[in-house]
Write a protein that holds these residues in place. Structure first.
Motif, mmCIF file in Angstrom:
data_model
loop_
_atom_site.group_PDB
_atom_site.id
_atom_site.type_symbol
_atom_site.label_atom_id
_atom_site.label_comp_id
_atom_site.label_asym_id
_atom_site.label_seq_id
_atom_site.Cartn_x
_atom_site.Cartn_y
_atom_site.Cartn_z
ATOM 1 N N LYS A 98 0.722 -1.257 -0.054
ATOM 2 C CA LYS A 98 0.136 -0.095 0.038
ATOM 3 C C LYS A 98 0.841 1.194 0.098
ATOM 4 N N LEU A 99 2.100 1.052 0.499
ATOM 5 C CA LEU A 99 2.969 2.574 0.434
ATOM 6 C C LEU A 99 3.429 2.745 -0.704
ATOM 7 N N ASP A 100 3.377 1.795 -1.478
ATOM 8 C CA ASP A 100 3.960 2.232 -3.159
ATOM 9 C C ASP A 100 5.631 2.609 -3.191
ATOM 10 N N LEU A 101 6.286 1.349 -2.639
ATOM 11 C CA LEU A 101 7.701 1.615 -2.503
ATOM 12 C C LEU A 101 8.454 0.933 -3.730
ATOM 13 N N GLU A 102 9.610 1.260 -4.030
ATOM 14 C CA GLU A 102 10.350 0.824 -5.272
ATOM 15 C C GLU A 102 10.531 -0.656 -4.880
ATOM 16 N N GLU A 103 10.900 -1.210 -6.012
ATOM 17 C CA GLU A 103 10.859 -2.957 -6.116
ATOM 18 C C GLU A 103 12.237 -3.257 -5.377
ATOM 19 N N ASP A 104 13.310 -2.713 -5.511
ATOM 20 C CA ASP A 104 14.530 -2.949 -4.799
ATOM 21 C C ASP A 104 14.304 -2.942 -3.442
ATOM 22 N N LEU A 105 13.635 -1.888 -2.914
ATOM 23 C CA LEU A 105 13.423 -1.793 -1.442
ATOM 24 C C LEU A 105 12.686 -2.663 -0.824
ATOM 25 N N LEU A 106 11.555 -3.043 -1.609
ATOM 26 C CA LEU A 106 10.585 -4.049 -1.212
ATOM 27 C C LEU A 106 11.575 -5.569 -1.116
#
Length: 182
Positions: free
Chosen positions: A50-58
């Motif tokens: 839901k936070l819409d974070l970048e893929e590498d951070l996820l």
């Protein structure tokens, strides 16, 4: 103690540079990013999405969740997460986290309000049912009365055991489904 000499001799090369950032402030920002990463680690996968974070951070957060707690590997992974977050808008992430926490608090508060309504219905009976139906026309008076009576009957049995009855849970669910969220 008076220092003798020309103040020009004591100037540092960065005194006139407006873009200079001290090493201490860089460390403070790094630690703040790592602390934010620790907060993100406490969230579930659905909350992180839901936070819409970048893929590498996820990916880094998912890897950190698999690492054994209180280990050196976890400390290094959190440092890596902090490094990834230095390039992101952390203020937006913090705002989203606060909004998510507030939503959870609102849901808990609504649950408490519904429990108080249920308790009032059990204590006062038909008069409170009538007031509730007038306030919220979505309720079916007959069904509500049946549920309140069944709950009161089961509560008297389960009060000795200290358990919440099935009927009480069903009444709470009925209240939750038919009262608008505010």
């Amino acid at each position: 103690m008076n220092v003798v000499g020309d103040p020009e001799n004591f100037k540092q090369p960065y005194d006139d540079d407006e873009n200079y950032v001290s090493k201490s402030s860089i460390k403070r920002e790094s630690h703040a990013a790592q602390d934010l990463g620790k907060r993100l680690l406490g969230l579930s996968k659905s909350q992180l999405e839901k936070l819409d974070l970048e893929e590498d951070l996820l990916d880094a957060l998912a890897a950190a969740k698999k690492i054994k707690p209180n280990s050196e590997a976890l400390r290094r992974q959190i440092q890596f997460i902090g490094k990834l977050m230095r390039n992101l808008d952390t203020e937006a992430i913090v705002a989203s986290l606060d909004k998510l926490a507030n939503k959870n608090n609102n849901q808990a508060a609504r649950q408490h309000v519904l429990e108080k309504i249920r308790d009032r219905l059990l204590a006062e009976g038909d008069s409170e049912i009538q007031a509730l139906v007038e306030e919220h026309p979505a309720f079916d008076r007959q069904k509500l009365r049946q549920m309140v009576r069944a709950t009161a009957k089961e509560v008297s049995k389960d009060a000795e055991k200290g358990l919440e009855s099935k009927a009480a849970k069903e009444l709470l669910k009925y209240l939750r489904d038919n009262t608008p969220e505010s």
